[in-house]
Design a protein around this motif. Structure first.
Motif, mmCIF file in Angstrom:
data_model
loop_
_atom_site.group_PDB
_atom_site.id
_atom_site.type_symbol
_atom_site.label_atom_id
_atom_site.label_comp_id
_atom_site.label_asym_id
_atom_site.label_seq_id
_atom_site.Cartn_x
_atom_site.Cartn_y
_atom_site.Cartn_z
ATOM 1 N N VAL A 214 1.240 -37.412 -52.231
ATOM 2 C CA VAL A 214 -0.083 -37.886 -52.641
ATOM 3 C C VAL A 214 -0.961 -38.116 -51.415
ATOM 4 C CG1 VAL A 214 -1.370 -39.734 -53.796
ATOM 5 C CG2 VAL A 214 0.821 -38.956 -54.733
ATOM 6 N N ALA A 215 -2.198 -37.622 -51.469
ATOM 7 C CA ALA A 215 -3.221 -37.902 -50.456
ATOM 8 C C ALA A 215 -4.343 -38.663 -51.146
ATOM 9 C CB ALA A 215 -3.740 -36.619 -49.835
ATOM 10 N N ARG A 216 -4.802 -39.732 -50.511
ATOM 11 C CA ARG A 216 -5.825 -40.583 -51.144
ATOM 12 C C ARG A 216 -7.168 -40.402 -50.438
ATOM 13 N NH1 ARG A 216 -3.658 -44.569 -49.931
ATOM 14 N NH2 ARG A 216 -5.017 -45.608 -48.432
ATOM 15 N N ILE A 217 -8.189 -40.127 -51.227
ATOM 16 C CA ILE A 217 -9.541 -39.946 -50.719
ATOM 17 C C ILE A 217 -10.172 -41.321 -50.484
ATOM 18 C CG2 ILE A 217 -11.802 -38.947 -51.178
ATOM 19 C CD1 ILE A 217 -9.596 -36.835 -50.994
ATOM 20 N N ALA A 218 -10.578 -41.598 -49.247
ATOM 21 C CA ALA A 218 -11.242 -42.864 -48.913
ATOM 22 C C ALA A 218 -11.536 -42.878 -47.420
ATOM 23 C CB ALA A 218 -10.384 -44.073 -49.279
ATOM 24 N N PRO A 219 -12.720 -43.317 -47.025
ATOM 25 C CA PRO A 219 -13.825 -43.730 -47.881
ATOM 26 C C PRO A 219 -14.649 -42.536 -48.342
ATOM 27 C CG PRO A 219 -14.464 -43.972 -45.597
ATOM 28 C CD PRO A 219 -13.035 -43.489 -45.592
ATOM 29 N N VAL A 220 -15.586 -42.789 -49.250
ATOM 30 C CA VAL A 220 -16.615 -41.813 -49.629
ATOM 31 C C VAL A 220 -17.947 -42.517 -49.441
ATOM 32 C CG1 VAL A 220 -17.583 -40.376 -51.451
ATOM 33 C CG2 VAL A 220 -15.094 -40.732 -51.339
ATOM 34 N N TYR A 221 -18.761 -42.005 -48.532
ATOM 35 C CA TYR A 221 -20.027 -42.689 -48.252
ATOM 36 C C TYR A 221 -21.156 -41.686 -48.040
ATOM 37 C CZ TYR A 221 -23.592 -45.708 -46.344
ATOM 38 O OH TYR A 221 -24.778 -46.384 -46.153
ATOM 39 N N THR A 222 -22.235 -41.912 -48.792
ATOM 40 C CA THR A 222 -23.480 -41.179 -48.599
ATOM 41 C C THR A 222 -24.563 -42.200 -48.291
ATOM 42 O OG1 THR A 222 -22.790 -39.574 -50.290
ATOM 43 C CG2 THR A 222 -25.094 -39.527 -49.613
ATOM 44 N N PRO A 223 -25.298 -42.043 -47.195
ATOM 45 C CA PRO A 223 -26.355 -43.013 -46.897
ATOM 46 C C PRO A 223 -27.410 -43.015 -48.007
ATOM 47 C CG PRO A 223 -26.514 -41.103 -45.464
ATOM 48 C CD PRO A 223 -25.221 -40.973 -46.190
ATOM 49 N N PRO A 224 -28.025 -44.162 -48.268
ATOM 50 C CA PRO A 224 -28.951 -44.285 -49.413
ATOM 51 C C PRO A 224 -30.016 -43.195 -49.494
ATOM 52 C CG PRO A 224 -28.511 -46.448 -48.494
ATOM 53 C CD PRO A 224 -27.840 -45.464 -47.574
#
Length: 284
Positions: A214-224
């Motif tokens: 298992v690979a976990r996606i994190a973080p996910v960030y898009t600037p506002p």
């Protein structure tokens, strides 16, 4: 009678509880990657505290594992045990490591741990975040977005630290700038940081090492200023496909239950809900 053993040796903990954790690798993804990191000595952070709940009264030599709790400061403890076992783990951890200042786990298990802590200390407990854990084994391609995915490099470090801190503030999980720097440095060193470029970086996605398939996606960030353009959707899809192509059996990720948009986006990519997970913070 159940008993709890607590130590600071990650290898010893793995020999005792690793097989038990691997039976539910998606639910235990955070625990598996945390123990993997400490065992490898990856990053410059401190080690951890590892508690095992045994179904027998021996001290770890042969009893079956019934639950675990792991604490790697400055993060909250992470628990996995039936509610009654979570209470036992909370009291045992409190007796030896009173500095634990929060807990995360499957909702009813974390709540039981938090209740036991509050009942014994007289302190207060607050929910930091209600999350949902998802898994995926086949990516459903999203609607295209302008730009392209690429691995982040050393020149992106300052931006990724800034975005990691912003992500942690939004998710009510900010452990501090020094931790954000260690997280980013490790992601970059192991080529696990991805950017979506569209006239410059528009979205950042990190991914854990693959542990127990298992690979976990994190973080996910898009600037506002860059949101609502589909960048997170296409980049999460691209990274999820990349880890599957590299040999992971499943990809996993957490969403904030207070954010219905992200839950809808990831479901559209093929992610299926597995469990609700709650993070609690403690105040004496």
């Amino acid at each position: 009678m159940p008993s709890v053993t607590i130590g600071t040796d990650a290898e010893e903990f793995w020999q005792r509880a690793g097989g038990w954790l691997e039976r539910s690798p998606v639910v235990h993804s955070v625990l598996l990657t945390t123990v993997d990191r400490v065992r490898r000595g990856a990053g410059s952070g401190p080690g951890g505290v590892f508690a095992v709940l045994s179904s027998s009264s021996d001290d770890g030599g042969g009893g079956g594992v019934a639950g675990v709790a792991v604490w790697t400061p400055p993060f909250r403890a992470y628990v996995s045990a039936p509610p009654v076992g979570a209470e036992l783990l909370a009291l045992a951890m409190l007796a030896e490591h009173p500095g634990v200042d929060g807990v995360t786990g499957v909702a009813d298990q974390a709540a039981a741990y938090a209740r036991a802590w509050a009942g014994h200390t007289g302190g207060t407990v607050a929910v930091a975040m209600d999350q949902r854990l998802f898994e995926l084994d086949t990516v459903v391609p999203p609607r295209p977005a302008p730009g392209a995915a690429r691995l982040a490099g050393p020149g992106d470090r300052d931006l990724l630290v800034e975005w990691t801190l912003a992500f942690e503030v939004e998710s009510n999980a900010a452990p501090g700038a020094s931790v954000a720097e260690r997280v980013v440095d490790l992601l970059l060193a192991e080529q696990r940081a991805w950017l979506w470029d569209d006239g410059g970086p528009a979205c950042f996605v990190g991914v854990s090492r693959t542990v127990a398939g298992v690979a976990r996606i994190a973080p996910v960030y898009t600037p506002p200023a860059r949101r609502r353009r589909g960048y997170a959707s296409v980049l999460v899809a691209a990274v999820s496909q990349a880890v599957l192509d590299a040999g992971a059996h499943r990809a996993a990720l957490f969403t904030d239950l207070a954010n219905p948009t992200s839950n809808k986006v990831y479901t559209a990519l093929g992610y299926r809900p597995i469990a609700d997970v709650t993070a609690h913070v403690f105040t004496r």
